[in-house]
Motif scaffolding. Structure first.
Motif, PDB file in Angstrom:
ATOM      1  N   PHE A  14       0.755  -1.055   0.035  1.00  0.00           N
ATOM      2  CA  PHE A  14       0.069  -0.498   0.301  1.00  0.00           C
ATOM      3  C   PHE A  14       0.703   1.517  -0.197  1.00  0.00           C
ATOM      4  O   PHE A  14       0.060   2.831  -0.751  1.00  0.00           O
ATOM      5  CB  PHE A  14      -0.716   0.059   1.568  1.00  0.00           C
ATOM      6  CG  PHE A  14      -1.945   1.467   1.370  1.00  0.00           C
ATOM      7  CD1 PHE A  14      -3.212   0.882   0.614  1.00  0.00           C
ATOM      8  CD2 PHE A  14      -1.650   2.516   2.351  1.00  0.00           C
ATOM      9  CE1 PHE A  14      -4.153   2.276   0.492  1.00  0.00           C
ATOM     10  CE2 PHE A  14      -2.760   3.029   1.893  1.00  0.00           C
ATOM     11  CZ  PHE A  14      -3.705   3.258   1.237  1.00  0.00           C
ATOM     12  N   THR A  15       2.134   1.199   0.794  1.00  0.00           N
ATOM     13  CA  THR A  15       3.183   2.486   1.027  1.00  0.00           C
ATOM     14  C   THR A  15       3.759   2.551  -0.309  1.00  0.00           C
ATOM     15  O   THR A  15       4.162   4.412  -0.740  1.00  0.00           O
ATOM     16  CB  THR A  15       3.867   2.160   1.791  1.00  0.00           C
ATOM     17  OG1 THR A  15       4.364   1.139   2.165  1.00  0.00           O
ATOM     18  CG2 THR A  15       2.729   2.060   3.606  1.00  0.00           C
ATOM     19  N   ALA A  16       3.637   1.681  -0.878  1.00  0.00           N
ATOM     20  CA  ALA A  16       4.456   1.734  -2.341  1.00  0.00           C
ATOM     21  C   ALA A  16       3.696   2.793  -4.067  1.00  0.00           C
ATOM     22  O   ALA A  16       4.381   3.288  -4.697  1.00  0.00           O
ATOM     23  CB  ALA A  16       4.574   0.360  -3.199  1.00  0.00           C
ATOM     24  N   ILE A  17       2.537   2.683  -3.464  1.00  0.00           N
ATOM     25  CA  ILE A  17       1.454   3.904  -4.558  1.00  0.00           C
ATOM     26  C   ILE A  17       1.284   5.171  -4.303  1.00  0.00           C
ATOM     27  O   ILE A  17       1.235   5.759  -3.357  1.00  0.00           O
ATOM     28  CB  ILE A  17       0.163   3.212  -4.391  1.00  0.00           C
ATOM     29  CG1 ILE A  17      -0.498   1.510  -4.158  1.00  0.00           C
ATOM     30  CG2 ILE A  17      -0.593   3.825  -5.273  1.00  0.00           C
ATOM     31  CD1 ILE A  17      -1.675   0.458  -3.662  1.00  0.00           C
ATOM     32  N   VAL A  18       1.743   5.173  -5.778  1.00  0.00           N
ATOM     33  CA  VAL A  18       2.071   6.285  -5.709  1.00  0.00           C
ATOM     34  C   VAL A  18       1.249   7.621  -6.359  1.00  0.00           C
ATOM     35  O   VAL A  18      -0.189   6.915  -7.095  1.00  0.00           O
ATOM     36  CB  VAL A  18       3.514   6.575  -7.324  1.00  0.00           C
ATOM     37  CG1 VAL A  18       3.614   7.752  -7.761  1.00  0.00           C
ATOM     38  CG2 VAL A  18       4.776   6.379  -6.856  1.00  0.00           C
ATOM     39  N   GLY A  19       0.822   8.500  -5.376  1.00  0.00           N
ATOM     40  CA  GLY A  19      -0.423   9.669  -6.044  1.00  0.00           C
ATOM     41  C   GLY A  19      -2.200   8.967  -5.681  1.00  0.00           C
ATOM     42  O   GLY A  19      -1.882   8.480  -4.668  1.00  0.00           O
ATOM     43  N   THR A  47      -5.631   3.129 -13.253  1.00  0.00           N
ATOM     44  CA  THR A  47      -5.923   3.943 -12.139  1.00  0.00           C
ATOM     45  C   THR A  47      -5.020   3.252 -11.134  1.00  0.00           C
ATOM     46  O   THR A  47      -5.257   4.193  -9.645  1.00  0.00           O
ATOM     47  CB  THR A  47      -6.039   5.286 -12.516  1.00  0.00           C
ATOM     48  OG1 THR A  47      -7.997   4.894 -12.165  1.00  0.00           O
ATOM     49  CG2 THR A  47      -6.262   6.205 -13.396  1.00  0.00           C
ATOM     50  N   GLY A  48      -4.713   1.866 -11.501  1.00  0.00           N
ATOM     51  CA  GLY A  48      -4.755   1.025  -9.943  1.00  0.00           C
ATOM     52  C   GLY A  48      -5.966   1.041  -9.099  1.00  0.00           C
ATOM     53  O   GLY A  48      -5.707   1.086  -7.516  1.00  0.00           O
ATOM     54  N   LYS A  49      -6.968   1.560  -9.089  1.00  0.00           N
ATOM     55  CA  LYS A  49      -8.575   1.047  -8.198  1.00  0.00           C
ATOM     56  C   LYS A  49      -8.626   0.006  -7.162  1.00  0.00           C
ATOM     57  O   LYS A  49      -8.623  -0.458  -6.533  1.00  0.00           O
ATOM     58  CB  LYS A  49     -10.255   0.973  -8.751  1.00  0.00           C
ATOM     59  CG  LYS A  49      -9.598   2.782  -9.446  1.00  0.00           C
ATOM     60  CD  LYS A  49     -11.518   2.978 -10.331  1.00  0.00           C
ATOM     61  CE  LYS A  49     -11.567   2.443 -10.793  1.00  0.00           C
ATOM     62  NZ  LYS A  49     -10.994   2.674 -12.141  1.00  0.00           N
ATOM     63  N   SER A  50      -8.066  -1.226  -7.937  1.00  0.00           N
ATOM     64  CA  SER A  50      -8.109  -3.403  -7.168  1.00  0.00           C
ATOM     65  C   SER A  50      -6.993  -2.887  -6.859  1.00  0.00           C
ATOM     66  O   SER A  50      -6.910  -3.506  -5.670  1.00  0.00           O
ATOM     67  CB  SER A  50      -8.648  -3.962  -8.845  1.00  0.00           C
ATOM     68  OG  SER A  50      -9.616  -3.269  -9.486  1.00  0.00           O
ATOM     69  N   THR A  51      -6.297  -2.675  -7.715  1.00  0.00           N
ATOM     70  CA  THR A  51      -4.496  -2.903  -6.594  1.00  0.00           C
ATOM     71  C   THR A  51      -4.519  -2.077  -5.416  1.00  0.00           C
ATOM     72  O   THR A  51      -3.870  -2.794  -4.454  1.00  0.00           O
ATOM     73  CB  THR A  51      -3.046  -1.919  -7.483  1.00  0.00           C
ATOM     74  OG1 THR A  51      -3.447  -2.782  -9.203  1.00  0.00           O
ATOM     75  CG2 THR A  51      -1.449  -2.618  -6.782  1.00  0.00           C
ATOM     76  N   THR A  52      -4.916  -1.148  -5.176  1.00  0.00           N
ATOM     77  CA  THR A  52      -5.026   0.191  -3.884  1.00  0.00           C
ATOM     78  C   THR A  52      -6.269  -0.595  -2.527  1.00  0.00           C
ATOM     79  O   THR A  52      -5.556  -0.863  -1.405  1.00  0.00           O
ATOM     80  CB  THR A  52      -5.512   1.002  -4.463  1.00  0.00           C
ATOM     81  OG1 THR A  52      -4.971   1.530  -5.069  1.00  0.00           O
ATOM     82  CG2 THR A  52      -5.122   2.102  -3.119  1.00  0.00           C
TER      83      THR A  52
END
Length: 348
Positions: A14-19, A47-52
Protein backbone atom coordinates in the motif's frame (compact mmCIF):
# COMPACT_ATOMS: atom_id res chain seq x y z
CA UNK A 1 3.93 -16.81 9.36
CA UNK A 2 6.52 -16.33 6.61
CA UNK A 3 5.68 -19.73 5.16
CA UNK A 4 2.03 -18.71 4.77
CA UNK A 5 3.02 -15.47 3.03
CA UNK A 6 5.22 -17.34 0.58
CA UNK A 7 2.38 -19.70 -0.31
CA UNK A 8 -0.09 -16.89 -1.04
CA UNK A 9 -0.02 -14.55 -3.97
CA UNK A 10 2.10 -11.48 -3.12
CA UNK A 11 0.19 -8.19 -2.85
CA UNK A 12 1.55 -4.84 -3.99
CA UNK A 13 2.47 -2.79 -0.85
CA UNK A 14 0.00 0.00 0.00
CA UNK A 15 2.81 2.42 0.88
CA UNK A 16 4.44 1.85 -2.54
CA UNK A 17 1.40 3.25 -4.39
CA UNK A 18 2.27 6.62 -5.96
CA UNK A 19 -0.36 9.41 -5.95
CA UNK A 20 -4.14 8.80 -5.75
CA UNK A 21 -4.21 10.44 -2.30
CA UNK A 22 -8.03 10.80 -2.22
CA UNK A 23 -8.56 7.08 -2.69
CA UNK A 24 -5.87 6.12 -0.15
CA UNK A 25 -7.18 8.53 2.50
CA UNK A 26 -10.81 7.38 2.02
CA UNK A 27 -9.81 3.73 2.45
CA UNK A 28 -7.67 4.39 5.54
CA UNK A 29 -10.45 6.42 7.23
CA UNK A 30 -13.04 3.70 6.52
CA UNK A 31 -10.72 1.12 8.02
CA UNK A 32 -10.27 3.29 11.15
CA UNK A 33 -14.06 3.76 11.43
CA UNK A 34 -16.08 1.27 9.32
CA UNK A 35 -19.28 3.11 10.33
CA UNK A 36 -18.36 5.92 7.92
CA UNK A 37 -20.21 3.76 5.42
CA UNK A 38 -17.71 2.69 2.79
CA UNK A 39 -16.26 4.46 -0.22
CA UNK A 40 -17.19 4.79 -3.86
CA UNK A 41 -14.13 5.14 -6.11
CA UNK A 42 -14.84 6.49 -9.57
CA UNK A 43 -12.16 7.10 -12.14
CA UNK A 44 -10.34 6.28 -15.35
CA UNK A 45 -9.41 2.75 -16.38
CA UNK A 46 -5.96 1.50 -15.38
CA UNK A 47 -5.47 3.87 -12.43
CA UNK A 48 -4.78 1.19 -9.82
CA UNK A 49 -8.19 1.06 -8.10
CA UNK A 50 -8.22 -2.74 -7.58
CA UNK A 51 -4.50 -2.79 -6.67
CA UNK A 52 -5.00 -0.15 -3.95
CA UNK A 53 -8.04 -1.88 -2.43
CA UNK A 54 -6.26 -5.25 -2.24
CA UNK A 55 -3.21 -3.49 -0.79
CA UNK A 56 -5.17 -1.91 2.11
CA UNK A 57 -6.71 -5.30 3.01
CA UNK A 58 -3.26 -6.90 3.03
CA UNK A 59 -1.89 -4.10 5.22
CA UNK A 60 -4.42 -4.51 8.04
CA UNK A 61 -3.59 -6.34 11.28
CA UNK A 62 -4.93 -9.89 11.64
CA UNK A 63 -8.27 -10.35 13.44
CA UNK A 64 -9.16 -12.89 16.14
CA UNK A 65 -12.03 -15.19 15.12
CA UNK A 66 -13.87 -18.13 16.70
CA UNK A 67 -12.77 -21.57 15.48
CA UNK A 68 -15.26 -23.39 13.18
CA UNK A 69 -17.51 -20.35 12.83
CA UNK A 70 -18.59 -19.44 9.30
CA UNK A 71 -19.19 -15.76 10.16
CA UNK A 72 -15.71 -14.75 11.43
CA UNK A 73 -17.34 -14.16 14.83
CA UNK A 74 -15.56 -11.95 17.37
CA UNK A 75 -14.87 -13.80 20.67
CA UNK A 76 -16.13 -10.95 22.90
CA UNK A 77 -18.02 -8.29 20.87
CA UNK A 78 -21.74 -9.25 20.75
CA UNK A 79 -22.34 -7.08 17.66
CA UNK A 80 -19.82 -9.14 15.67
CA UNK A 81 -20.92 -12.54 16.92
CA UNK A 82 -23.22 -15.17 15.42
CA UNK A 83 -26.20 -16.48 17.43
CA UNK A 84 -24.53 -19.90 17.77
CA UNK A 85 -21.43 -18.39 19.41
CA UNK A 86 -23.64 -16.26 21.71
CA UNK A 87 -25.46 -19.42 22.83
CA UNK A 88 -22.17 -21.19 23.55
CA UNK A 89 -20.98 -18.25 25.67
CA UNK A 90 -24.30 -18.11 27.57
CA UNK A 91 -23.93 -21.84 28.34
CA UNK A 92 -20.46 -21.11 29.74
CA UNK A 93 -18.60 -23.11 27.10
CA UNK A 94 -14.95 -22.31 26.40
CA UNK A 95 -14.43 -20.81 22.96
CA UNK A 96 -11.27 -21.46 20.93
CA UNK A 97 -9.97 -18.69 18.70
CA UNK A 98 -7.28 -18.13 16.12
CA UNK A 99 -5.97 -15.19 14.05
CA UNK A 100 -6.68 -14.71 10.35
CA UNK A 101 -6.00 -12.03 7.76
CA UNK A 102 -8.78 -9.50 7.29
CA UNK A 103 -11.22 -11.04 4.75
CA UNK A 104 -11.14 -9.37 1.34
CA UNK A 105 -14.19 -10.52 -0.64
CA UNK A 106 -14.80 -9.75 -4.32
CA UNK A 107 -18.40 -9.58 -5.51
CA UNK A 108 -18.56 -10.70 -9.15
CA UNK A 109 -20.92 -8.79 -11.46
CA UNK A 110 -22.93 -11.91 -12.30
CA UNK A 111 -23.63 -12.80 -8.65
CA UNK A 112 -27.17 -13.82 -7.70
CA UNK A 113 -29.04 -12.80 -4.55
CA UNK A 114 -28.50 -16.30 -3.09
CA UNK A 115 -24.74 -16.06 -3.72
CA UNK A 116 -24.68 -12.69 -1.96
CA UNK A 117 -26.98 -13.39 1.02
CA UNK A 118 -26.67 -17.14 1.44
CA UNK A 119 -29.36 -19.84 1.24
CA UNK A 120 -31.34 -22.05 3.61
CA UNK A 121 -31.63 -25.77 2.88
CA UNK A 122 -35.42 -26.15 3.19
CA UNK A 123 -35.34 -29.94 2.85
CA UNK A 124 -32.99 -30.34 5.82
CA UNK A 125 -34.96 -27.80 7.83
CA UNK A 126 -38.25 -29.66 7.28
CA UNK A 127 -36.96 -33.26 7.51
CA UNK A 128 -34.32 -32.92 10.23
CA UNK A 129 -35.51 -29.76 11.97
CA UNK A 130 -32.14 -28.02 11.68
CA UNK A 131 -31.33 -24.66 10.12
CA UNK A 132 -28.84 -25.68 7.42
CA UNK A 133 -27.50 -22.35 6.22
CA UNK A 134 -25.15 -22.07 3.26
CA UNK A 135 -23.29 -18.79 3.87
CA UNK A 136 -23.07 -16.18 1.13
CA UNK A 137 -20.53 -13.46 0.45
CA UNK A 138 -22.06 -11.18 3.14
CA UNK A 139 -21.24 -13.83 5.77
CA UNK A 140 -17.68 -14.27 4.51
CA UNK A 141 -17.13 -10.50 4.42
CA UNK A 142 -18.02 -9.98 8.11
CA UNK A 143 -15.25 -7.90 9.79
CA UNK A 144 -13.52 -7.47 6.44
CA UNK A 145 -13.73 -5.59 3.15
CA UNK A 146 -16.32 -6.29 0.45
CA UNK A 147 -15.18 -5.02 -2.92
CA UNK A 148 -17.50 -4.50 -5.89
CA UNK A 149 -15.71 -3.59 -9.11
CA UNK A 150 -17.91 -1.85 -11.71
CA UNK A 151 -20.57 -1.27 -9.02
CA UNK A 152 -22.40 1.02 -11.46
CA UNK A 153 -23.10 -2.05 -13.63
CA UNK A 154 -24.42 -4.15 -10.72
CA UNK A 155 -28.15 -4.78 -10.46
CA UNK A 156 -29.79 -2.02 -8.35
CA UNK A 157 -31.57 -4.63 -6.22
CA UNK A 158 -28.23 -6.20 -5.20
CA UNK A 159 -26.72 -2.77 -4.51
CA UNK A 160 -29.69 -2.08 -2.18
CA UNK A 161 -29.06 -5.34 -0.27
CA UNK A 162 -25.35 -4.54 0.00
CA UNK A 163 -25.95 -1.04 1.31
CA UNK A 164 -28.60 -2.19 3.79
CA UNK A 165 -26.25 -4.82 5.24
CA UNK A 166 -23.36 -2.36 5.36
CA UNK A 167 -25.53 0.18 7.22
CA UNK A 168 -27.21 -2.22 9.69
CA UNK A 169 -24.30 -4.65 10.19
CA UNK A 170 -26.70 -7.62 9.85
CA UNK A 171 -27.99 -9.86 7.08
CA UNK A 172 -31.30 -11.72 7.34
CA UNK A 173 -32.25 -14.59 5.02
CA UNK A 174 -35.89 -15.72 5.05
CA UNK A 175 -37.41 -18.59 3.12
CA UNK A 176 -40.64 -20.51 3.63
CA UNK A 177 -41.08 -19.15 7.16
CA UNK A 178 -37.50 -20.03 8.20
CA UNK A 179 -35.23 -17.14 9.11
CA UNK A 180 -31.46 -16.92 9.64
CA UNK A 181 -29.77 -13.73 10.82
CA UNK A 182 -26.04 -13.18 11.07
CA UNK A 183 -23.57 -10.31 11.61
CA UNK A 184 -22.33 -8.65 8.43
CA UNK A 185 -20.10 -5.73 9.34
CA UNK A 186 -17.76 -4.81 6.52
CA UNK A 187 -16.20 -1.88 4.74
CA UNK A 188 -18.02 -1.60 1.42
CA UNK A 189 -15.79 -0.44 -1.41
CA UNK A 190 -17.25 0.15 -4.85
CA UNK A 191 -15.31 1.20 -7.92
CA UNK A 192 -16.28 2.08 -11.45
CA UNK A 193 -15.66 4.11 -14.56
CA UNK A 194 -18.06 7.08 -15.05
CA UNK A 195 -18.04 6.43 -18.81
CA UNK A 196 -19.97 3.21 -18.19
CA UNK A 197 -22.82 4.97 -16.37
CA UNK A 198 -23.47 6.50 -12.96
CA UNK A 199 -25.22 5.09 -9.92
CA UNK A 200 -28.62 6.53 -9.05
CA UNK A 201 -28.32 9.51 -6.65
CA UNK A 202 -30.32 7.58 -4.01
CA UNK A 203 -27.75 4.76 -4.05
CA UNK A 204 -24.75 7.08 -4.30
CA UNK A 205 -25.94 8.90 -1.17
CA UNK A 206 -25.68 5.65 0.80
CA UNK A 207 -21.91 5.45 0.28
CA UNK A 208 -20.08 7.32 3.04
CA UNK A 209 -17.34 8.80 0.87
CA UNK A 210 -16.65 9.36 -2.82
CA UNK A 211 -13.11 9.48 -4.19
CA UNK A 212 -12.31 10.66 -7.71
CA UNK A 213 -9.38 9.12 -9.51
CA UNK A 214 -7.64 10.80 -12.41
CA UNK A 215 -4.85 9.51 -14.65
CA UNK A 216 -1.51 11.02 -13.58
CA UNK A 217 -0.39 13.60 -16.14
CA UNK A 218 3.13 14.38 -14.81
CA UNK A 219 5.61 12.38 -16.99
CA UNK A 220 8.15 11.83 -14.17
CA UNK A 221 5.42 10.49 -11.86
CA UNK A 222 4.14 8.20 -14.60
CA UNK A 223 7.66 6.82 -15.08
CA UNK A 224 7.94 6.30 -11.30
CA UNK A 225 4.65 4.33 -11.26
CA UNK A 226 5.70 2.19 -14.25
CA UNK A 227 9.13 1.46 -12.71
CA UNK A 228 7.58 0.61 -9.33
CA UNK A 229 5.18 -1.83 -10.97
CA UNK A 230 7.91 -3.41 -13.12
CA UNK A 231 10.12 -3.87 -10.05
CA UNK A 232 7.26 -5.59 -8.19
CA UNK A 233 6.42 -7.89 -11.13
CA UNK A 234 10.07 -8.87 -11.49
CA UNK A 235 10.73 -9.63 -7.81
CA UNK A 236 7.64 -9.10 -5.60
CA UNK A 237 9.25 -10.28 -2.34
CA UNK A 238 12.20 -7.89 -2.47
CA UNK A 239 9.76 -5.05 -3.29
CA UNK A 240 7.61 -6.03 -0.28
CA UNK A 241 10.75 -6.19 1.86
CA UNK A 242 11.81 -2.71 0.71
CA UNK A 243 8.52 -1.19 1.94
CA UNK A 244 8.15 -3.39 5.04
CA UNK A 245 9.17 -0.65 7.48
CA UNK A 246 6.72 1.89 5.97
CA UNK A 247 3.99 -0.77 5.97
CA UNK A 248 4.59 -1.53 9.66
CA UNK A 249 4.54 2.19 10.53
CA UNK A 250 1.22 2.72 8.75
CA UNK A 251 -0.23 -0.42 10.34
CA UNK A 252 0.76 0.87 13.82
CA UNK A 253 -0.76 4.31 13.04
CA UNK A 254 -4.06 2.69 11.97
CA UNK A 255 -4.22 0.47 15.11
CA UNK A 256 -3.47 3.52 17.30
CA UNK A 257 -6.18 5.55 15.50
CA UNK A 258 -8.75 2.73 15.94
CA UNK A 259 -8.06 2.71 19.70
CA UNK A 260 -8.10 6.50 19.95
CA UNK A 261 -11.25 7.09 17.87
CA UNK A 262 -13.77 6.87 20.74
CA UNK A 263 -11.83 9.49 22.73
CA UNK A 264 -11.71 12.12 19.94
CA UNK A 265 -13.96 15.16 20.52
CA UNK A 266 -15.50 17.50 18.00
CA UNK A 267 -16.49 20.95 19.26
CA UNK A 268 -20.17 21.95 19.05
CA UNK A 269 -19.32 25.05 16.95
CA UNK A 270 -17.58 22.85 14.37
CA UNK A 271 -20.62 20.54 14.20
CA UNK A 272 -22.76 23.62 13.52
CA UNK A 273 -20.38 24.72 10.73
CA UNK A 274 -20.58 21.25 9.11
CA UNK A 275 -24.39 21.36 9.18
CA UNK A 276 -24.33 24.95 7.89
CA UNK A 277 -22.24 23.83 4.88
CA UNK A 278 -24.63 20.89 4.23
CA UNK A 279 -27.59 23.30 4.41
CA UNK A 280 -26.08 25.82 1.97
CA UNK A 281 -25.20 22.99 -0.45
CA UNK A 282 -28.80 21.77 -0.19
CA UNK A 283 -27.71 18.23 0.77
CA UNK A 284 -30.80 16.02 1.22
CA UNK A 285 -31.17 14.23 4.54
CA UNK A 286 -28.63 14.12 7.35
CA UNK A 287 -26.23 11.47 6.06
CA UNK A 288 -23.82 14.16 4.85
CA UNK A 289 -23.65 15.73 8.34
CA UNK A 290 -23.20 12.37 10.10
CA UNK A 291 -20.54 11.04 7.72
CA UNK A 292 -18.54 14.31 7.77
CA UNK A 293 -18.53 14.28 11.59
CA UNK A 294 -17.37 10.65 11.63
CA UNK A 295 -14.72 11.14 8.94
CA UNK A 296 -13.34 14.27 10.65
CA UNK A 297 -13.00 12.35 13.94
CA UNK A 298 -11.31 9.42 12.14
CA UNK A 299 -8.92 11.85 10.44
CA UNK A 300 -8.09 13.51 13.78
CA UNK A 301 -7.43 10.06 15.32
CA UNK A 302 -5.24 9.23 12.31
CA UNK A 303 -3.22 12.38 13.11
CA UNK A 304 -3.06 11.21 16.76
CA UNK A 305 -5.10 14.21 17.98
CA UNK A 306 -7.73 14.42 20.73
CA UNK A 307 -9.71 17.28 19.17
CA UNK A 308 -11.05 17.80 15.64
CA UNK A 309 -9.75 21.01 14.05
CA UNK A 310 -10.93 23.08 11.06
CA UNK A 311 -8.11 21.56 9.00
CA UNK A 312 -9.40 18.04 9.74
CA UNK A 313 -12.85 18.99 8.45
CA UNK A 314 -11.39 20.65 5.34
CA UNK A 315 -9.38 17.49 4.61
CA UNK A 316 -12.45 15.22 4.49
CA UNK A 317 -15.59 17.26 3.78
CA UNK A 318 -15.30 17.25 -0.04
CA UNK A 319 -14.95 13.44 -0.02
CA UNK A 320 -18.09 13.20 2.15
CA UNK A 321 -20.35 15.62 0.28
CA UNK A 322 -19.47 15.84 -3.43
CA UNK A 323 -21.64 12.88 -4.43
CA UNK A 324 -24.66 14.15 -2.46
CA UNK A 325 -25.21 17.27 -4.57
CA UNK A 326 -26.81 15.56 -7.58
CA UNK A 327 -30.58 15.98 -7.73
CA UNK A 328 -31.00 14.83 -11.32
CA UNK A 329 -29.64 11.36 -12.37
CA UNK A 330 -28.48 12.97 -15.63
CA UNK A 331 -26.26 15.49 -13.81
CA UNK A 332 -22.56 14.74 -13.53
CA UNK A 333 -20.98 14.50 -10.07
CA UNK A 334 -19.56 17.80 -8.92
CA UNK A 335 -15.77 17.57 -8.92
CA UNK A 336 -15.60 19.26 -5.54
CA UNK A 337 -15.28 22.90 -6.63
CA UNK A 338 -18.77 23.76 -5.40
CA UNK A 339 -18.08 22.12 -2.02
CA UNK A 340 -14.68 23.80 -1.71
CA UNK A 341 -16.19 27.20 -2.45
CA UNK A 342 -18.78 26.91 0.34
CA UNK A 343 -16.26 25.32 2.73
CA UNK A 344 -13.84 28.23 2.24
CA UNK A 345 -16.63 30.77 2.80
CA UNK A 346 -17.84 29.16 6.04
CA UNK A 347 -14.62 27.78 7.57
CA UNK A 348 -12.44 30.81 6.85
Amino acid sequence: MNITQNQTRPVFPFTAIVGQEEMKLSLVLNVIDPQIGGVMIMGDRGTGKSTTIRAIADLLPEIEVVVDDIFNSHPSDYNLMSDLVKQQIQKGKTISTYFVKVPMIDLPLGATEDRLCGTIDIEKALNQGIKAFEPGLLAKANRGILYVDEVNLLDDHLVDILLDSAASGWNTVEREGISVRHPSRFVLVGSGNPEEGELRPQLLDRFGMHAEIRTVKDPSLRVQIVEQRAKFDQDPYSCIQEFQEKQNQLKSTIILAQDKLSKVNIDYDLKVKISQICGILNVDGLRGDIVTNRAAKAFAAYQNKDEVSLEDIKAVITLCLRHRLRKDPLDTIDSGTKVNQVVNDILN
